[in-house]
Design an enzyme around this catalytic site. Structure first.
Site, short mmCIF file in Angstrom:
data_model
loop_
_atom_site.label_atom_id
_atom_site.label_comp_id
_atom_site.label_asym_id
_atom_site.label_seq_id
_atom_site.Cartn_x
_atom_site.Cartn_y
_atom_site.Cartn_z
NE ARG A 105 -3.90 0.52 1.86
CZ ARG A 105 -5.13 0.56 2.38
NH1 ARG A 105 -5.36 1.24 3.50
NH2 ARG A 105 -6.12 -0.09 1.82
CD GLN A 135 -12.94 -1.81 -1.00
OE1 GLN A 135 -12.09 -1.74 -0.14
NE2 GLN A 135 -14.15 -2.33 -0.77
NE ARG A 289 -10.24 -5.57 0.20
CZ ARG A 289 -9.54 -4.54 0.71
NH1 ARG A 289 -10.15 -3.50 1.23
NH2 ARG A 289 -8.21 -4.52 0.64
N1 NVA Z 1 -9.97 6.55 -1.29
C1 NVA Z 1 -9.61 6.12 0.02
C2 NVA Z 1 -9.82 4.65 0.17
C3 NVA Z 1 -9.47 4.08 1.52
C4 NVA Z 1 -9.66 2.60 1.59
C5 NVA Z 1 -8.16 6.50 0.29
O1 NVA Z 1 -7.33 6.34 -0.62
O2 NVA Z 1 -7.86 6.97 1.39
N1 CP Z 2 -11.27 -0.38 2.30
C1 CP Z 2 -10.00 -0.45 2.74
O1 CP Z 2 -9.07 -0.71 1.98
O2 CP Z 2 -9.87 -0.26 4.08
P1 CP Z 2 -8.51 -0.05 4.89
O3 CP Z 2 -7.98 1.30 4.52
O4 CP Z 2 -8.95 -0.12 6.33
O5 CP Z 2 -7.55 -1.14 4.54
#
Ligand code: NVA
Ligand code: CP
Length: 307
Positions: A105, A135, A289
């Site tokens: 991430r 997602q 998920r």
């Molecule tokens: N669009 C949001 C999604 C979080 C799961 C972000 O990137 O913070």
């Molecule tokens: N929806 C999602 O990816 O949640 P997190 O940011 O908690 O991992």
């Protein structure tokens, strides 16, 4: 040597591969619900690299890998040499000599692409500024569980045209559904992203009520994504009319579902009457998920398995 497959964007897999993954997900989920162990990834190790916060992604990948018989190493950037400026290419070369699969991430999508280029093992995108394929993998599986095929249906995206929105756009082409996007001026889809999608799948609106009209699924996300926090106050004003409330859901089809990737801000992008109401499937969406990513890791590491 066989080419290593990565999962960096939703469009990295074909429709046929998604049909396979969903079939595997159903099988894996059913076994899990019956408390029947299934450990095909015995002795395999997943490394997760987080440059941003997470709850669902972290828990679902960690629980999923453990349930499949493997083990997990979680790295937060600030605790590693990455946080002190070690080049991503070097980190990729080192980590992928020690583990079997990596989930990352991070910020710019280009970072994960560079990591994948230097990797000897499959890389999974656990969210970048541009995309969040895991997602939408879980979301489409959830839609199918509740309503059957998503092909030919209409998905309405209300709010920021962000990473999750871009990923829905890729999915619209692969699964052949209509994608309506309503964002405020200045926050519309970037033209170069829109242009690469056939107009038959994408329709852009200024008015969120129009976008929601006749939709089979209404979905939204936070107004301010991770990494854009300094824009929060400005965004709260600009997005004020882009809150999914009961009136907006009433514009959609009577049996329309509501989804949100979470975390949610009740009273901003969605009212609690919607996210906590009968059309919302957000908890199934979050749970899926786990099941879809188990199928994804199994596929990337073992290839196709006969059900
Ligand atoms: N669009 C949001 C999604 C979080 C799961 C972000 O990137 O913070
Ligand atoms: N929806 C999602 O990816 O949640 P997190 O940011 O908690 O991992």
């Amino acid at each position: 040597m066989q080419e290593v497959r990565h999962y960096l964007q939703f469009k990295d897999f074909t429709r046929e591969e998604y049909e396979y993954l969903f079939a595997r997900t159903r099988w894996i989920k059913e076994r899990f619900k019956r408390y029947e162990p299934y450990r095909p990834l015995n002795d395999r190790t997943l490394a997760m690299v987080f440059e941003k916060h997470s709850t669902r992604t972290r828990v679902s990948f960690e629980a999923g890998m453990n349930q499949l018989g493997g083990s997990v190493i979680t790295l937060m950037t600030r605790d590693t040499q990455l946080g002190r400026g070690e080049p991503i290419e070097d980190v990729a070369r080192v980590i992928t000599r020690m583990v079997d699969i990596v989930m990352i991430r991070t910020f710019e999508h280009e970072i994960i692409e560079r990591f994948a280029e230097y990797s000897r093992v499959p890389i999974i995108n656990g969210l970048t500024d541009e995309y969040h394929p895991c997602q939408i993998l879980g979301d489409i599986f959830s839609y199918i569980e509740h309503r059957g095929s998503i092909s030919g249906k209409t998905v309405a995206w209300i709010g920021d045209s962000n990473n999750v929105c871009h990923t829905w756009m890729q999915a619209a082409k692969i699964f052949d559904f209509n994608f309506h996007v309503a964002s405020p001026p200045g926050y519309e889809l970037e033209p170069e992203r829109g242009e690469s999608y056939e107009s038959v799948h994408l329709e852009v609106f200024n008015d969120p009520m129009e976008a929601a009209h006749g939709a089979d699924l209404v979905t939204t996300d936070v107004w301010t994504s991770m990494g854009f926090e300094e824009e929060t106050n400005e965004r709260k004003q600009v997005f004020a009319d882009f809150c999914v409330d009961a009136e907006m859901m009433a514009a959609a089809k009577p049996d329309a579902l509501f989804m949100h990737c979470l975390p949610a801000h009740r009273g901003e992008e969605v009212e609690s009457e919607v996210i906590d109401g009968p059309q919302s499937v957000v908890w199934d969406e979050a749970e899926n998920r786990l099941h879809t990513q188990k199928a994804l890791m199994e596929y990337l590491l073992l290839g196709k398995i006969k059900n």
